[in-house]
Write a protein that holds these residues in place. Sequence first.
Motif: not given
Length: 743
Positions: A632-643, A667-670, A672-674
């Motif tokens: 759930f957290h990984a999906l939220a981070v992915l959506v935020r970075f796409e925004q 592919r953005n390392w940020r 995976w850091r989050a």
Amino acid sequence: RAGRAPTRGDPPGSDEAGPGPASSLSSDAPDPWWYPGKIEWTAHPNRRISYGGFHGERDEFVDVMVGVLRDAGLFRSSQMPRLDEPAAEAFFDRVFEAFKPVPYRCAFRGQETAAAAHALLRQMRARRHGPIDDIECLATLVAACAGSLGHLGLSDQHLQYTNHALCGLYPGETNVVELYSAHILQHFLTDQTVGLAPRVSDDPATRDAFARLVERLVLDRDPETRNVVARAFYGTVERLRAEAGHPSTNRTRTRSNAIAAGSSRLARYSGDTTGLESSLNDESFEDESLVDGHVSRPPLPPGAALSARDKLAALRAVILCAEASAAAMPVARADFWGHRELMERARECEARAAFDSNAGVAGTHRGAARRRRAMLRSLRDRHSQRQVDELARTTIPTFEALGAFCDGAFAGAVLRQARANLLAWRERLATAREARVAVERKHRCSLAYIDAVGGFGMIATYAVSRQSVLRDKIQYMKGVGRGLSSDASVQASLSSAVAQYETVCGTIAVFAAVCAGSIIACLALATPHAKRRVPEHVRERFLYLVCLVQISARFFFTHHRFTLNSTVRSVERATGASFAGHLGEESMFRRRPVISDAWARTVHGPVVVPCVTSLFYYFGMTRMSPHAHALFHALAVLVRFEQDESMTRGDDTYVYLTPAYASVVARNWRVWRAVAAFIVVVCAVDWQHARQIFPGALRRRVASALFPGREPSADPRGWETVSRTGRRVGMFSSVLCLKNQDL
């Protein structure tokens, strides 16, 4: 004095039964433990035993023990001509005074154990095995009766934990209780006035041998050495069967190694019992074929000659079986003694909690009370499981081995009753576990609803605060629009932005109302009335809907953040004016003058905000497993970075999340850091449950590499795991329901 001796097979009447009607502690079937002159229990108002209840009656105790010695023919023994009934009465009267008023290891249980030991010895002596002389018979009966003399109702572990004064008498010893009982009994046996040793023989060597045998049999009653004694005796019997030409069966679990180990261990310990502790870690009897699918084996031929070592092993087994004889009696009587033993362990838990409270081990008196409740609630289940395990792994195999020296009918009746009790206890334990799981299931569901109430309260608070901020921004945009260019496109852009803000504000108001209704529904379903009336599957299904609403709330606020930030950017492009200083970007926290821009960028950055939000959901939504929270957290981070990528490009295409853009974000390392930041934080604060995020094979491989000597443990089963890892603690239920969270 205390009762009458019923005829064989005659159940005691209602005036002789003990607690409850006669049928509760006896059956119509012939009693294999009967012997001529056996005294049944008399009616006593406190037979139901409480801490201040019945622990033995002097006249009954003395009459039972004298009757046992009389039926064994010890008063007519040519080896002990000076032993008579008055001397035995004086001795056992003194022994009775030394028993403590504890529920289980009291004089009442002592007379029962001695009667059972006498029934077993009668079988062995009737078949002329040994032979067991009168002195050895008397030593066994005395050890069976007075083996718990002076017992305080406390285990060796408790005495050592509390640094009891008895530990100072026997420094460095682990069987303090047995040593203390043997010390008192030796004093009584050698007493010149009431002791039995002077009555046994005038020869000092014979008296010393008698006293040493009693002491050795008492020391072997240590609970930690029972399994070793049982295995050694089983090996002895198998060897005797092989010498007698009895064929082995598949049921002996190909235990040649166990037989050899038992025989060699018996050889090592035949002269000394101090080495018994060295084999406590040996494998116990775990062959279920000894219990299920039993095939009876014939007894040994009468007149089997036993060496001194084998005879000692047999007498040890007699004591062990006599102590466990209640498990081979009708189930009601077995439960009677099991309840007494459970009450004695409960008293030890009370003493342990009182010691912790006085010593400040638990921190405060409140902490000691929580510790006490935890021990008492888990005591019954642990006691029932230990009772079943001991009966299946030690008692039944030992009875089977001792049955080789007994009559086939006696051994068969005892073993049938023991197996029937085992099946009844297993069924009862399974039923109790099912009931406990059902209660715990309801309790966990109620706590999950309490956590959901707290979560909805936080969401509603955030929604209301966003509404006030949005109203201020709407008023600002309306005021600014009057001073800007009157160009139709500019005014249309401002009007569209204001409409967008008002739409979001109205949607947030609706969402706040939904949260308020959800709070009311969760509170209603968390009440004890709902726990009793509403089916559990209905409460659990609705809880899934609650989780869905809370998850939707996070993505809704993430979406409205992107929508409003995009609206501000479009207005800036249309008007050519900068609104960043007045409208700003939608963030989780408000900016403060005391916070520098660098700290503000860090706090509102793409790492801190998703991690804090995910931690809030992790401790607020205990229904979801840690593995689901990580996804759930990984999906939220992915959506935020796409925004963020969409705002950088100046378009609104993040909603469609094309594969090309998704691959760029992945592919953005940020990103995976989050994702890694949340996993590291959760593992740091809740490793007991958060380790489920990693695959079990990976955890076991890493653990074996870091700790080569440690045995791998079973993996927990998510939020439902109670026995090993416990329920995952929620943010709000842990505060509001502290009393229930102690366990």
